[in-house]
Design a protein around this motif. Structure first.
Motif, short mmCIF file in Angstrom:
data_model
loop_
_atom_site.label_atom_id
_atom_site.label_comp_id
_atom_site.label_asym_id
_atom_site.label_seq_id
_atom_site.Cartn_x
_atom_site.Cartn_y
_atom_site.Cartn_z
N PHE A 140 0.88 -1.17 0.00
CA PHE A 140 0.00 0.00 0.00
C PHE A 140 0.91 1.22 0.00
CE2 PHE A 140 -3.59 -1.96 2.86
CZ PHE A 140 -3.76 -3.00 1.97
N ARG A 176 -4.86 -0.69 6.55
CA ARG A 176 -3.82 0.34 6.65
C ARG A 176 -3.85 1.00 8.02
NH1 ARG A 176 -4.32 5.38 7.01
NH2 ARG A 176 -6.41 5.41 6.13
N ILE A 188 -2.21 0.34 -4.77
CA ILE A 188 -2.03 -1.02 -4.29
C ILE A 188 -1.20 -1.77 -5.33
CG2 ILE A 188 -3.16 -3.14 -3.54
CD1 ILE A 188 -3.90 -0.69 -1.81
#
Length: 112
Positions: A33, A93, A41
């Motif tokens: 990421f 994330r 991505i």
């Protein structure tokens, strides 16, 4: 001299790298990421280096074809379930940035 024939790339800025990241029924060998709000991505499948890219008859090796098919399948799964994956990627994330370890995560040097 390389000229314009080659382009080299590296993850720059913030990134989080993962190993064996689950995408529907399978797992991608490596996922990265980059950024935050508009993340990029990166999905990679890693195969051993003990084979030639091309076979003796000039066709692409079955190992490369298999890796390419895995990437196409993962991309199609994400594209077909875009909103789910968009939310999930940001959830993962945030969890990792807050200290959780998920899917062999590694915070790149620019992350908090």
């Amino acid at each position: 001299m390389l000229g314009n024939a080659c382009t080299f790339s590296a993850l720059q800025g913030e990134y989080i790298a993962f190993s064996q990241y689950p995408i529907l029924e399978g797992k991608a060998d490596l996922v990265a990421f980059t950024g935050r709000s508009r993340m990029t991505i990166v999905i990679a499948e890693i195969k051993g280096a003990d084979f030639n890219f091309l076979t003796k008859d000039g066709s692409i090796s079955s190992e490369i074809n298999f890796a390419a098919q895995q990437i196409r399948s993962r991309f199609q799964a994400i594209e077909s379930n875009y909103e789910y994956f968009r939310r999930r990627f940001h959830e993962v994330r945030k969890e990792v940035e807050e200290g959780a370890t998920k899917y062999g995560s590694f915070l790149g040097p620019s992350c908090p």
